[in-house]
Design a protein around this motif. Sequence first.
Motif, PDB file in Angstrom:
ATOM      1  N   LEU A 155       0.807  -1.219   0.000  1.00 12.05           N
ATOM      2  CA  LEU A 155       0.000   0.000   0.000  1.00 12.05           C
ATOM      3  C   LEU A 155       0.839   1.266   0.000  1.00 12.05           C
ATOM      4  N   LEU A 156       1.877   1.306   0.799  1.00 13.86           N
ATOM      5  CA  LEU A 156       2.725   2.497   0.852  1.00 13.86           C
ATOM      6  C   LEU A 156       3.698   2.496  -0.322  1.00 13.86           C
ATOM      7  N   GLN A 157       3.119   2.448  -1.502  1.00 13.16           N
ATOM      8  CA  GLN A 157       3.849   2.393  -2.764  1.00 13.16           C
ATOM      9  C   GLN A 157       3.230   3.415  -3.716  1.00 13.16           C
ATOM     10  N   ASN A 158       3.880   3.614  -4.866  1.00 12.74           N
ATOM     11  CA  ASN A 158       3.327   4.497  -5.895  1.00 12.74           C
ATOM     12  C   ASN A 158       2.986   5.865  -5.288  1.00 12.74           C
ATOM     13  N   LYS A 159       1.807   6.387  -5.578  1.00 12.29           N
ATOM     14  CA  LYS A 159       1.438   7.707  -5.066  1.00 12.29           C
ATOM     15  C   LYS A 159       1.231   7.690  -3.559  1.00 12.29           C
ATOM     16  N   ALA A 160       0.815   6.555  -3.017  1.00 11.23           N
ATOM     17  CA  ALA A 160       0.560   6.450  -1.576  1.00 11.23           C
ATOM     18  C   ALA A 160       1.849   6.385  -0.763  1.00 11.23           C
ATOM     19  N   GLU A 161       2.982   6.375  -1.429  1.00  5.21           N
ATOM     20  CA  GLU A 161       4.266   6.382  -0.727  1.00  5.21           C
ATOM     21  C   GLU A 161       4.417   7.622   0.149  1.00  5.21           C
ATOM     22  N   LYS A 162       3.676   8.675  -0.191  1.00  2.20           N
ATOM     23  CA  LYS A 162       3.766   9.943   0.545  1.00  2.20           C
ATOM     24  C   LYS A 162       2.921   9.951   1.817  1.00  2.20           C
ATOM     25  N   ALA A 163       2.115   8.919   2.020  1.00  2.84           N
ATOM     26  CA  ALA A 163       1.253   8.879   3.202  1.00  2.84           C
ATOM     27  C   ALA A 163       2.067   8.660   4.464  1.00  2.84           C
ATOM     28  N   LYS A 164       1.504   9.100   5.596  1.00  2.00           N
ATOM     29  CA  LYS A 164       2.116   8.825   6.897  1.00  2.00           C
ATOM     30  C   LYS A 164       1.624   7.456   7.365  1.00  2.00           C
TER      31      LYS A 164
END
Length: 231
Positions: A88-97
């Motif tokens: 999940l913490l990949q692609n565009k969502a890599e920027k999520a906390k």
Amino acid sequence: MNELTEFNARNDLDNELASTVSDILAKAIKEKGKASIAVSGGSTPKGFFSVLSQSDIDWSKVTITLADERWVPIDSEASNTRLVHENLLQNKAEKAKFFHLKQGDELTDETLEDLNVAASKILLPLDVLILGMGEDGHTASLFPCSDQITSGLDETNDAALLKVQPKTAPHQRISFTFASLMTSKNIFLHSCGEGKKTVLTQVLNGDDPFEMPIRAFLQHPSLNTQIFWAP
């Protein structure tokens, strides 16, 4: 209360759930400048995670956490934290906390107290909650076999998180309580496979949440849990 939506294929479910969740998160960001989501582990959500990670929203304003976690090293195959980071913490969502439930080597009372304070301040109430369901009807780490199930399902429990030691599954766990999860603004049960459909039928045909804890969400009169199922 609950609402069941059945899909012909898991890809269809993944795409629809990702689109729905993305819209909710985007709306929350627009309204209050931030959004929070708790997800569940296992193999079922991997496809959903992959699609969601490519959603075009301001991920820097999203905090992701887990509904529960096994107290194992993060590099363990049993770690849901690892699962989320890899899927999940990949692609565009890599920027999520990411809000870590597993912090430190030992789940001490002090660690639990600190996590409770932080979760209440940073995360709750959640904008989105994605639940899974075990063959025994457990959800998060609210296991019917555990000695902690009474406090875990207690709607008056002030604690956001609790320690859980299931008797029919390995590893000590940390889990959000039902009292904290029921405040979530949007609740989904993500389930796949004919076996889980059989379990779901059993869940819906009974009324004892201590026997099958997912019933606490699916049959609560003030909650609307959306069930997404695919073969």
